[in-house]
Design an enzyme around this catalytic site. Structure first.
Site, PDB file in Angstrom:
ATOM      1  N   GLY A  20      41.683  50.871  22.535  1.00 51.59           N
ATOM      2  CA  GLY A  20      40.313  51.240  22.196  1.00 51.59           C
ATOM      3  C   GLY A  20      39.406  51.080  23.393  1.00 51.59           C
ATOM      4  N   ALA A  21      38.091  51.155  23.148  1.00 52.10           N
ATOM      5  CA  ALA A  21      37.114  51.096  24.229  1.00 52.10           C
ATOM      6  C   ALA A  21      37.111  49.739  24.936  1.00 52.10           C
ATOM      7  CB  ALA A  21      35.726  51.405  23.671  1.00 52.10           C
ATOM      8  N   TYR A  22      37.440  48.664  24.201  1.00 49.97           N
ATOM      9  CA  TYR A  22      37.311  47.329  24.770  1.00 49.97           C
ATOM     10  C   TYR A  22      38.644  46.619  25.010  1.00 49.97           C
ATOM     11  CZ  TYR A  22      32.340  47.722  23.869  1.00 49.97           C
ATOM     12  OH  TYR A  22      31.038  48.134  23.865  1.00 49.97           O
ATOM     13  N   GLY A  23      39.746  47.228  24.625  1.00 52.82           N
ATOM     14  CA  GLY A  23      41.005  46.540  24.839  1.00 52.82           C
ATOM     15  C   GLY A  23      42.173  47.226  24.162  1.00 52.82           C
ATOM     16  N   VAL A  25      45.895  46.862  21.496  1.00 54.54           N
ATOM     17  CA  VAL A  25      46.548  46.195  20.376  1.00 54.54           C
ATOM     18  C   VAL A  25      48.047  46.195  20.647  1.00 54.54           C
ATOM     19  CG1 VAL A  25      46.953  46.188  17.882  1.00 54.54           C
ATOM     20  CG2 VAL A  25      44.746  46.979  18.787  1.00 54.54           C
ATOM     21  N   LYS A  41      45.206  41.873  18.877  1.00 54.60           N
ATOM     22  CA  LYS A  41      44.126  42.721  19.389  1.00 54.60           C
ATOM     23  C   LYS A  41      43.453  41.969  20.531  1.00 54.60           C
ATOM     24  CE  LYS A  41      40.020  45.179  17.611  1.00 54.60           C
ATOM     25  NZ  LYS A  41      39.233  45.403  16.375  1.00 54.60           N
ATOM     26  N   ASP A 142      32.986  52.279   8.650  1.00 57.04           N
ATOM     27  CA  ASP A 142      33.844  53.133   9.487  1.00 57.04           C
ATOM     28  C   ASP A 142      35.184  53.363   8.796  1.00 57.04           C
ATOM     29  OD1 ASP A 142      34.502  54.731  11.633  1.00 57.04           O
ATOM     30  OD2 ASP A 142      35.225  53.083  12.875  1.00 57.04           O
TER      31      ASP A 142
END
Length: 302
Positions: A20-23, A25, A41, A142
Site C-alpha cells: 500500500g501507500a505506507y508499507g 503486508v 502489516k 472503505d
C-alpha cells in the site's frame, strides 16, 4: 526472507502478499508459541520520528483494540502491535490472523456464477460484521471486496480499518472515503453521512456477487453519479442534499426514482432484488440498516 524489521523478530516471513501507500503486508509464521500463520502489516513513515505516529494510524490501532475485546467472528483479529524507530523513520507493525484470500480473489476464481446459497452466506456474514461495527458506533468508510477476507472454510471477515471512524449522527467529514465504485451518493455529493454509507457499499458488493463484476464503474465522481442514477433513477430535487455544493440537474440521469418492486438487475429474483433496492436507496435515512437487512426474507430463510 528479510523483513527489514528493527530488533528481534518473532515471525518467519514467508512471502509478500500486498503493498500500500505506507508499507507492505507479509504472510508469516510465528517462530514460537502456536506457530500460527499470520499477516504482518508493516508501515514505514519517513521523516522526524519525534513527530509521532500519524493520527490515521493511531485511529486504526485504537479501533482494532476496541473491537478486539469482542472477538467477533466476522471482523479480522489483531494479535499484536509494535512500533520502533529505524534509520530516522518510524516503523509500525500490526499482526493479524492470516486469511487465505480477499473477496476480489474469491469472485475472480468463480468460473460461471456463485450459487444463491453461497451469495446468501457471504452477505449474511458481511452484514453481521457491519451490524457489530455500527452497534459499536463505528463506520468503516472503505468497504470493498479488497477489504473483505474469505477463509478456506468460508469465513467472511471485514478488514482494513485505516479509514474507520467513531461516528455521531450525520458526520461532516472528508468526502475522500470509500473507493469510488462503492461510494454512496451522499459522499459523492459531498454531503454529511452516517453508517448507511457502509450499507450502500454492501449493496454494491451484493450486486457484484451476482454479476461477477462491479455494478457501478465510474472513473470520476460525476461519472459515478451518472452510472448510479442510470440504475436507481434520478431522485427528486426535494431529496437532493441541501448542503451539497453540487447542484441538482435533470441531466444527471433518467427522471424518477426506482420504486419498490423495480427490477434493478434482470437476473435477480424478487427477494434478492428487493434487498438490493433497500441497500441502494438514495436517501440515507430511508436506506435499510445492517441489522434490518439480516431479517430480510432473502437472508432470514438461510
Amino acid at each position: 526472507m528479510d523483513d527489514g524489521s528493527c530488533g528481534h523478530s518473532n515471525y518467519d516471513y514467508l512471502a509478500e502478499v500486498g503493498e500500500g501507500a505506507y508499507g507492505k503486508v507479509y504472510k508469516a509464521r510465528e517462530i514460537a508459541g502456536k506457530q500460527r500463520l499470520v499477516a504482518v502489516k508493516k508501515l514505514n513513515l519517513p521523516g522526524d520520528p519525534e513527530s509521532g505516529i500519524p493520527a490515521f494510524m493511531v485511529r486504526e490501532v485504537a479501533l482494532l483494540r476496541k473491537i478486539e475485546y469482542f472477538n467477533h467472528p466476522n471482523i479480522v483479529k489483531l494479535f499484536d502491535v509494535s512500533a520502533c524507530v529505524r534509520n530516522q523513520s518510524l516503523d509500525l507493525t500490526l499482526v493479524f490472523e492470516y486469511i487465505d484470500q480477499d473477496l476480489t480473489s474469491y469472485i475472480s476464481c468463480t468460473k460461471n456464477e456463485l450459487s444463491r446459497e453461497n451469495i446468501k452466506d457471504v452477505m449474511r456474514q458481511l452484514l453481521k460484521g457491519l451490524d457489530f461495527l455500527h452497534s459499536n458506533m463505528l463506520v468503516h468508510r472503505d468497504l470493498k471486496p479488497d477489504n473483505i477476507l474469505v477463509s478456506s472454510r468460508g469465513e467472511v471477515k471485514i478488514a482494513d480499518f485505516g479509514l474507520a471512524r467513531i461516528y455521531t449522527y450525520h458526520i461532516a467529514l472528508t468526502p475522500c472515503v470509500v473507493t469510488l465504485w462503492y461510494r454512496a451518493p451522499e459522499v459523492l455529493l459531498h454531503s454529511g453521512y452516517m453508517s448507511s454509507v457502509d450499507v450502500w457499499s454492501a449493496g454494491c458488493i451484493f450486486a457484484e456477487l451476482f454479476l461477477l463484476r462491479p455494478l457501478f464503474r465510474g472513473f470520476t465522481e460525476a461519472q459515478q453519479l451518472k452510472k448510479i442514477f442510470e440504475v436507481i433513477g434520478l431522485p427528486s430535487e426535494e431529496d437532493w442534499p441541501k448542503e451539497s455544493p453540487i447542484r441538482y440537474s435533470s441531466t444527471w440521469g433518467p427522471a424518477g426514482m426506482a420504486r419498490p418492486g423495480t427490477q434493478l438487475l434482470p437476473s435477480l429474483g424478487m427477494q434478492e432484488n428487493n434487498l438490493l433496492f433497500e441497500c441502494l436507496t438514495f436517501k440515507p435515512s430511508n436506506r435499510i440498516s445492517a441489522c434490518r437487512a439480516l431479517t430480510h426474507p432473502f437472508l432470514a430463510e438461510f
